[in-house]
Write a protein that holds these residues in place. Structure first.
Motif, PDB file in Angstrom:
ATOM      1  N   ALA A   1     -35.958  -1.840 -35.653  1.00 48.69           N
ATOM      2  CA  ALA A   1     -34.722  -2.147 -36.349  1.00 48.69           C
ATOM      3  C   ALA A   1     -33.705  -1.035 -36.105  1.00 48.69           C
ATOM      4  CB  ALA A   1     -34.999  -2.263 -37.853  1.00 48.69           C
ATOM      5  N   SER A   2     -32.441  -1.373 -36.278  1.00 50.77           N
ATOM      6  CA  SER A   2     -31.399  -0.355 -36.171  1.00 50.77           C
ATOM      7  C   SER A   2     -31.144   0.224 -37.551  1.00 50.77           C
ATOM      8  CB  SER A   2     -30.106  -0.975 -35.662  1.00 50.77           C
ATOM      9  OG  SER A   2     -30.369  -1.679 -34.476  1.00 50.77           O
ATOM     10  N   LEU A   3     -30.873   1.502 -37.570  1.00 52.30           N
ATOM     11  CA  LEU A   3     -30.667   2.163 -38.861  1.00 52.30           C
ATOM     12  C   LEU A   3     -29.291   2.807 -38.881  1.00 52.30           C
ATOM     13  CD1 LEU A   3     -31.902   3.198 -41.555  1.00 52.30           C
ATOM     14  CD2 LEU A   3     -32.774   5.159 -40.281  1.00 52.30           C
ATOM     15  N   MET A   4     -28.548   2.490 -39.924  1.00 52.21           N
ATOM     16  CA  MET A   4     -27.270   3.168 -40.119  1.00 52.21           C
ATOM     17  C   MET A   4     -27.499   4.128 -41.275  1.00 52.21           C
ATOM     18  SD  MET A   4     -23.609   1.354 -40.537  1.00 52.21           S
ATOM     19  CE  MET A   4     -22.239   2.180 -41.291  1.00 52.21           C
ATOM     20  N   LEU A   5     -27.544   5.398 -40.966  1.00 55.23           N
ATOM     21  CA  LEU A   5     -27.921   6.393 -41.952  1.00 55.23           C
ATOM     22  C   LEU A   5     -26.674   7.128 -42.434  1.00 55.23           C
ATOM     23  CD1 LEU A   5     -30.317   7.790 -43.354  1.00 55.23           C
ATOM     24  CD2 LEU A   5     -30.466   9.311 -41.393  1.00 55.23           C
ATOM     25  N   ILE A   6     -26.300   6.838 -43.659  1.00 51.29           N
ATOM     26  CA  ILE A   6     -25.094   7.449 -44.205  1.00 51.29           C
ATOM     27  C   ILE A   6     -25.494   8.667 -45.013  1.00 51.29           C
ATOM     28  CG2 ILE A   6     -23.156   7.066 -45.758  1.00 51.29           C
ATOM     29  CD1 ILE A   6     -23.526   4.069 -45.075  1.00 51.29           C
ATOM     30  N   THR A   7     -24.830   9.767 -44.751  1.00 50.03           N
ATOM     31  CA  THR A   7     -25.228  10.991 -45.450  1.00 50.03           C
ATOM     32  C   THR A   7     -24.090  12.016 -45.378  1.00 50.03           C
ATOM     33  OG1 THR A   7     -26.801  12.810 -45.450  1.00 50.03           O
ATOM     34  CG2 THR A   7     -26.311  11.831 -43.333  1.00 50.03           C
ATOM     35  N   HIS A   8     -24.181  13.021 -46.229  1.00 48.55           N
ATOM     36  CA  HIS A   8     -23.258  14.140 -46.033  1.00 48.55           C
ATOM     37  C   HIS A   8     -24.043  15.363 -45.561  1.00 48.55           C
ATOM     38  CE1 HIS A   8     -24.303  14.342 -50.411  1.00 48.55           C
ATOM     39  NE2 HIS A   8     -24.758  15.478 -49.949  1.00 48.55           N
ATOM     40  N   ASN A   9     -25.312  15.104 -45.271  1.00 48.21           N
ATOM     41  CA  ASN A   9     -26.194  16.193 -44.889  1.00 48.21           C
ATOM     42  C   ASN A   9     -26.338  16.242 -43.371  1.00 48.21           C
ATOM     43  OD1 ASN A   9     -28.429  17.814 -44.354  1.00 48.21           O
ATOM     44  ND2 ASN A   9     -29.356  17.333 -46.332  1.00 48.21           N
ATOM     45  N   LEU A  10     -25.735  17.251 -42.762  1.00 50.72           N
ATOM     46  CA  LEU A  10     -25.755  17.345 -41.307  1.00 50.72           C
ATOM     47  C   LEU A  10     -27.155  17.596 -40.756  1.00 50.72           C
ATOM     48  CD1 LEU A  10     -22.512  19.398 -40.885  1.00 50.72           C
ATOM     49  CD2 LEU A  10     -22.930  17.169 -39.869  1.00 50.72           C
ATOM     50  N   GLY A  11     -27.990  18.229 -41.567  1.00 54.06           N
ATOM     51  CA  GLY A  11     -29.353  18.494 -41.142  1.00 54.06           C
ATOM     52  C   GLY A  11     -30.126  17.199 -40.942  1.00 54.06           C
ATOM     53  N   ILE A  12     -29.943  16.290 -41.878  1.00 55.38           N
ATOM     54  CA  ILE A  12     -30.631  15.004 -41.788  1.00 55.38           C
ATOM     55  C   ILE A  12     -30.217  14.277 -40.517  1.00 55.38           C
ATOM     56  CG2 ILE A  12     -30.700  12.694 -42.801  1.00 55.38           C
ATOM     57  CD1 ILE A  12     -30.703  14.003 -45.543  1.00 55.38           C
TER      58      ILE A  12
ATOM     59  N   ALA B   1     -28.965  15.526 -37.749  1.00 53.53           N
ATOM     60  CA  ALA B   1     -29.443  16.205 -36.559  1.00 53.53           C
ATOM     61  C   ALA B   1     -30.871  15.792 -36.245  1.00 53.53           C
ATOM     62  CB  ALA B   1     -29.378  17.723 -36.761  1.00 53.53           C
ATOM     63  N   ARG B   2     -31.633  15.581 -37.275  1.00 57.50           N
ATOM     64  CA  ARG B   2     -33.035  15.289 -37.081  1.00 57.50           C
ATOM     65  C   ARG B   2     -33.306  13.814 -36.786  1.00 57.50           C
ATOM     66  NH1 ARG B   2     -38.126  17.934 -38.956  1.00 57.50           N
ATOM     67  NH2 ARG B   2     -39.623  16.243 -38.751  1.00 57.50           N
ATOM     68  N   TYR B   3     -32.565  12.937 -37.446  1.00 54.76           N
ATOM     69  CA  TYR B   3     -32.961  11.536 -37.388  1.00 54.76           C
ATOM     70  C   TYR B   3     -32.038  10.620 -36.572  1.00 54.76           C
ATOM     71  CZ  TYR B   3     -36.197  12.939 -40.984  1.00 54.76           C
ATOM     72  OH  TYR B   3     -37.183  13.578 -41.657  1.00 54.76           O
ATOM     73  N   ALA B   4     -30.794  11.042 -36.359  1.00 56.29           N
ATOM     74  CA  ALA B   4     -29.860  10.101 -35.749  1.00 56.29           C
ATOM     75  C   ALA B   4     -29.812  10.240 -34.234  1.00 56.29           C
ATOM     76  CB  ALA B   4     -28.470  10.305 -36.327  1.00 56.29           C
ATOM     77  N   ASP B   5     -29.644   9.112 -33.535  1.00 53.73           N
ATOM     78  CA  ASP B   5     -29.432   9.141 -32.085  1.00 53.73           C
ATOM     79  C   ASP B   5     -27.974   9.451 -31.796  1.00 53.73           C
ATOM     80  OD1 ASP B   5     -32.104   8.277 -31.673  1.00 53.73           O
ATOM     81  OD2 ASP B   5     -31.456   6.243 -32.177  1.00 53.73           O
ATOM     82  N   ARG B   6     -27.098   8.798 -32.547  1.00 56.97           N
ATOM     83  CA  ARG B   6     -25.671   9.050 -32.405  1.00 56.97           C
ATOM     84  C   ARG B   6     -25.084   9.341 -33.772  1.00 56.97           C
ATOM     85  NH1 ARG B   6     -22.143   5.204 -30.761  1.00 56.97           N
ATOM     86  NH2 ARG B   6     -23.518   3.550 -31.480  1.00 56.97           N
TER      87      ARG B   6
ATOM     88  N   LYS C   1     -17.107  10.929 -32.592  1.00 58.56           N
ATOM     89  CA  LYS C   1     -18.230  10.026 -32.376  1.00 58.56           C
ATOM     90  C   LYS C   1     -18.943  10.517 -31.132  1.00 58.56           C
ATOM     91  CE  LYS C   1     -17.119   5.636 -31.657  1.00 58.56           C
ATOM     92  NZ  LYS C   1     -16.654   4.269 -31.888  1.00 58.56           N
ATOM     93  N   ALA C   2     -20.248  10.779 -31.234  1.00 60.14           N
ATOM     94  CA  ALA C   2     -20.936  11.347 -30.076  1.00 60.14           C
ATOM     95  C   ALA C   2     -22.433  11.194 -30.200  1.00 60.14           C
ATOM     96  CB  ALA C   2     -20.605  12.830 -29.941  1.00 60.14           C
ATOM     97  N   PHE C   3     -23.138  11.458 -29.097  1.00 56.73           N
ATOM     98  CA  PHE C   3     -24.585  11.593 -29.194  1.00 56.73           C
ATOM     99  C   PHE C   3     -24.870  12.823 -30.027  1.00 56.73           C
ATOM    100  CE2 PHE C   3     -24.725   8.653 -25.657  1.00 56.73           C
ATOM    101  CZ  PHE C   3     -25.802   7.862 -26.031  1.00 56.73           C
ATOM    102  N   THR C   4     -25.928  12.759 -30.783  1.00 58.31           N
ATOM    103  CA  THR C   4     -26.193  13.814 -31.754  1.00 58.31           C
ATOM    104  C   THR C   4     -26.211  15.204 -31.115  1.00 58.31           C
ATOM    105  OG1 THR C   4     -27.521  12.207 -32.918  1.00 58.31           O
ATOM    106  CG2 THR C   4     -27.730  14.472 -33.627  1.00 58.31           C
ATOM    107  N   LEU C   5     -26.927  15.298 -30.005  1.00 60.85           N
ATOM    108  CA  LEU C   5     -27.058  16.593 -29.362  1.00 60.85           C
ATOM    109  C   LEU C   5     -25.697  17.143 -28.937  1.00 60.85           C
ATOM    110  CD1 LEU C   5     -29.533  18.307 -28.769  1.00 60.85           C
ATOM    111  CD2 LEU C   5     -29.428  17.515 -26.385  1.00 60.85           C
TER     112      LEU C   5
END
Lengths: 322, 319
Positions: free
Chosen positions: A204-215, A217-222, A234-238
C-alpha cells in the motif's frame, strides 16, 4: 500513478474572507511509496489529507483542483462512489487515538464496521477477521480485547486499534495524520515500524503527515515540505536532507538536533510566526521570516520549479538553477 | 455496575427520607385546621370541644408531632396511607381509583413529548442552521416557556369554544367509550407534554451537535459510513447520555403540570385529588400524594442512572 493531485485548493470561508488552508498544491503518490508531508501546525497538511477523502468539515470546501485516484477524480464523485472509496480504497489514521475512537462502542463493534459496510459480511464472519487484525498489530489477548471499550486501553493500544481499523480492507492508500504525535516517544518508533511493515506487506502507499523530520528521514521515500498552504519543496528524502534548497527547509533542519552533527552546534529556531492564512501577504509567504529575502520575493510569490530532475523548490533564489 | 446501582439506590433512599420530613412539615405548616373544616361542613360550625377533641384523637393529630411522624412513616411502610379527614375514605383506595386516569395522562404525554422532542431535536441537529432548524427551535422554545395554564386556556378557547373539535373538560372512562376517552384526554395530554417536548428537543439538538463535532465521527466517515449510518451507529448513543438526565428531570415538570392540568380539565386523577386535599387541609391525603410523587420522581431518576450505566461504559469505572 495511483494518486495524482492537481492544483488542489481547499478554502475555509468565514464571512467574506477565505482561509486558504490548501492553496494550489500538486503532488503524486506511486503504488507502494511512502510520502512524507512535513510542516508546522496550521500549514495545511491535515487539510490536504482530509481533502483527499473529501472529509473537509464545513465551512471548508475544495474550491478547485483535481484529485485523480486511479484516474477517477475524487472531487467529482457522487456520494455513493465516494463512500465506496472511503475506508476501502483509501483509509485514514488520525492523530489523537484518545478521541478518534467512539467511547461508547466496544473495539470489536468499531472494527467490524469496515467489513460489514464494504464487504457486506455478517458480524459473525467479521469477528474472526478482526481478531486476526488485532493480532497483526500486536495487541495481546485480541479475542477478549474485542469486548473492551476505548477507555480501557492505553493510548498506544488505541492507536494500534486505529491502525488495524485502517488496514482492515487492504486499502491502496493509507493516510496517517501525525499517527504518533499524541503518544509516548517509546511507543512511537514501534508503531511506525509496525505501520511501515504492514503497508509494505500489503504493497500500500502511505502518506505520512508529521512535523517530525526524524520520522520522515527514516520512513519516507519522498518528502514534501508545506508552508502556509503551499508546497515549498518536494524531493527524494535523501536529497532533501543532503541539499535542502528552500530557506524554510533549511530552517527546519537547523532547528532540530541531529546525531551526526557537531554537538556544540547551536540549534537555531526559525524566527517569527507563520502568516495568517486568511490574510496572506503579497509575494512569498515565507518572506517575513526568511533570512535570504530580496525585493523580488515581496513582489511575486515563487512557484514550484524543478531544480534537479527529482527535486522541486518554490524559491526565487533557486530559480536560475544552482 | 452492581456497586454503582447499589450506591444510587442508597442515595435515593436517603433523599426519600429527607423528602418525607419535608412533606410532613409542609402539611402541618399549611394554615387552617382540617377538623374545623370538616365540622364547618357537617355541623354548620357549631361544635363543642368534645367533638373536636374526639375527631383529633380519631385521626391521631392530638399526638406530639414527632410521634405523628413516626406513626405516619410506620403506617406508610406497611401500606396503610391513612384515612382522609375530609371524606373518611381510605387514602389507599382513593389512590387506586384515580391512578389509572393519571397513568394514562402520564404515559400519553411522556410518549408524545419524547417522540416529538427526539425527532425535532435530531432533525434540527442534522439540518443545523437551515430554515427548518430555526422553525423547530422557535417551536421548542415556545413549547418550553409557555405556562401550562395559559396554554390550557388558549387551547380550550381555540379547540372547544371556537371550533368544537374537542371537549373543553371532563373525563370519559376508557371502559365506557374509547373514542370519548381519547377525545377527552387529547388536550390535557398534549398540554402536559409540551414543556417536556420543547426541553427534550433543545437538549437533543445541542447534545447531538456536540457529538457530531467529535473526532470519532470523522473516523466513522473515514471508514465509509453514510451520514445516516454515522448518525444511527455512532452519534445517537453518546448523544443520549446527557438527554436521559433531562428526560428524567422532565418527569418532574410533567408531574407539576398534571396538578394544574387535571384541575383545569376536571380530570379525576391524582393531581386533582392532591389539589382538593390541599384546599381542604386534608393532610393524610396531601402527605400520601406528595410522597408518592416523590417516590416516582426518585424512581425515574434511578432508572436514568441505570440507563446511564448502559449507555456510557465509562460510568462503571467512575463510580
Amino acid at each position: 500513478m495511483l494518486l495524482k493531485v492537481l492544483n488542489l485548493c481547499t478554502y475555509y470561508q468565514t464571512g467574506s474572507s477565505y482561509v486558504r488552508a490548501v492553496d494550489d498544491i500538486s503532488f503524486e503518490l506511486a503504488k507502494g511509496e511512502t510520502l512524507g508531508v512535513v510542516g508546522e501546525s496550521g500549514c495545511g497538511k491535515t487539510a490536504a489529507a482530509l481533502s483527499l477523502m473529501r472529509l473537509i468539515p464545513s465551512p471548508g470546501r475544495i474550491v478547485s483542483g483535481k484529485i485523480l485516484f486511479e484516474g477517477k477524480d475524487i472531487t467529482a464523485l457522487s456520494i455513493k462512489e465516494l463512500l465506496s472509496i472511503r475506508g476501502d480504497q483509501i483509509a485514514m489514521i488520525f492523530q489523537d487515538p484518545m478521541t478518534a475512537l467512539n467511547p461508547v462502542l466496544s473495539i470489536g463493534e468499531q472494527l467490524v464496521e469496515p467489513f460489514m459496510i464494504h464487504r457486506r459480511l455478517s458480524r459473525k464472519v467479521a469477528i474472526p477477521l478482526c481478531i486476526e487484525l488485532l493480532n497483526k498489530v500486536r495487541i495481546p489477548d485480541a479475542g477478549s480485547r474485542m469486548k473492551s471499550y476505548p477507555h480501557e486501553l492505553s493510548g498506544g493500544m488505541r492507536q494500534r486499534v486505529m491502525i488495524a481499523m485502517a488496514l482492515a480492507l487492504n486499502p491502496k492508500i493509507i493516510i496517517a495524520d501525525e499517527p504518533t504525535t499524541a503518544l509516548d516517544v517509546s511507543i512511537q518508533a514501534e508503531l511506525l515500524e509496525l505501520l511501515k511493515n504492514i503497508t509494505r506487506e500489503q504493497n500500500a502507499s502511505l502518506m505520512l503527515i508529521t512535523h517530525n523530520l526524524g520520522i520522515v528521514a527514516r520512513y519516507a521515500d519522498r518528502v514534501m515540505i508545506m508552508y502556509a498552504g503551499r508546497i515549498v519543496e518536494k524531493a527524494f528524502t535523501l536529497n532533501l536532507y543532503q541539499t535542502p534548497l528552500h530557506p524554510y527547509t533549511k530552517g527546519l533542519l537547523d532547528s532540530v538536533p541531529r546525531l551526526n552533527q557537531n554537538n556544540n552546534k547551536k540549534l537555531t529556531p526559525i524566527k517569527g510566526q507563520p502568516p495568517d492564512l486568511a490574510n496572506l501577504p503579497q509575494g512569498c509567504a515565507f518572506y517575513e521570516r526568511c533570512t535570504l529575502k530580496e525585493a523580488r520575493c515581496k513582489a511575486k510569490a515563487p512557484t514550484l520549479k524543478k531544480f534537479t530532475c527529482d527535486h522541486e523548490v518554490a524559491c526565487w533564489l533557486k530559480e536560475e538553477g544552482k | 455496575m452492581k456497586s454503582y446501582l447499589l450506591k444510587r439506590l442508597l442515595y435515593s433512599l436517603l433523599t426519600l427520607w429527607l423528602v418525607s420530613l419535608f412533606i410532613f412539615a409542609i402539611a402541618r405548616i399549611l394554615p387552617g385546621d382540617p377538623v374545623q373544616g370538616v365540622l364547618m361542613a357537617s355541623h354548620m360550625g357549631i361544635a363543642d370541644n368534645n367533638l373536636i377533641e374526639g375527631l383529633r384523637a380519631k385521626f391521631g393529630i392530638d399526638q406530639p408531632l414527632p410521634i405523628q411522624y413516626l406513626v405516619w412513616v410506620k403506617n406508610f411502610i406497611i401500606g396503610d396511607f391513612g384515612v382522609s379527614i375530609a371524606s373518611g375514605e381510605k387514602v389507599f383506595e382513593m389512590f387506586m381509583k384515580r391512578l389509572p386516569v393519571t397513568l394514562e395522562l402520564f404515559m400519553g404525554s411522556a410518549i408524545w413529548s419524547m417522540l416529538i422532542g427526539f425527532s425535532c431535536g435530531i432533525i434540527s441537529a442534522v439540518r443545523r442552521n437551515s430554515f427548518l432548524d430555526h422553525l423547530l427551535t422557535v417551536g421548542a422554545v415556545l413549547g418550553l416557556s409557555i405556562p401550562v395554564f395559559w396554554e390550557g386556556i388558549v387551547l380550550i378557547y381555540l379547540l372547544s369554544v371556537m371550533t368544537h373539535i374537542l371537549p373543553p373538560s371532563g373525563y370519559v372512562p376508557f371502559t365506557e367509550s374509547i373514542t370519548g376517552n381519547l377525545l377527552a384526554m387529547a388536550m390535557p395530554t398534549f398540554i402536559m407534554g409540551t414543556q417536556g417536548a420543547g426541553l427534550i428537543a433543545r437538549y437533543v439538538r445541542s447534545s447531538l451537535l456536540s457529538v457530531l463535532g467529535q473526532d470519532f465521527i470523522r473516523t466513522a466517515y473515514a471508514k465509509g459510513l453514510s451520514e445516516r449510518q454515522v448518525l444511527i451507529r455512532h452519534a445517537l448513543k453518546p448523544a443520549m447520555i446527557p438527554v436521559t438526565t433531562v428526560a428524567g428531570l422532565t418527569f418532574g415538570y410533567v408531574t407539576a403540570g398534571s396538578f394544574i392540568v387535571e384541575y383545569m380539565f376536571a380530570i379525576p386523577g391524582l393531581g386533582r385529588m392532591g389539589v382538593n386535599a390541599i384546599f381542604a387541609n386534608d393532610f393524610p391525603v396531601i402527605q400520601a400524594t406528595l410522597f408518592i410523587v416523590a417516590i416516582n420522581i426518585l424512581a425515574v431518576n434511578f432508572l436514568v442512572d441505570v440507563l446511564y450505566g448502559y449507555l456510557d461504559p465509562r460510568v462503571k469505572v467512575r463510580s
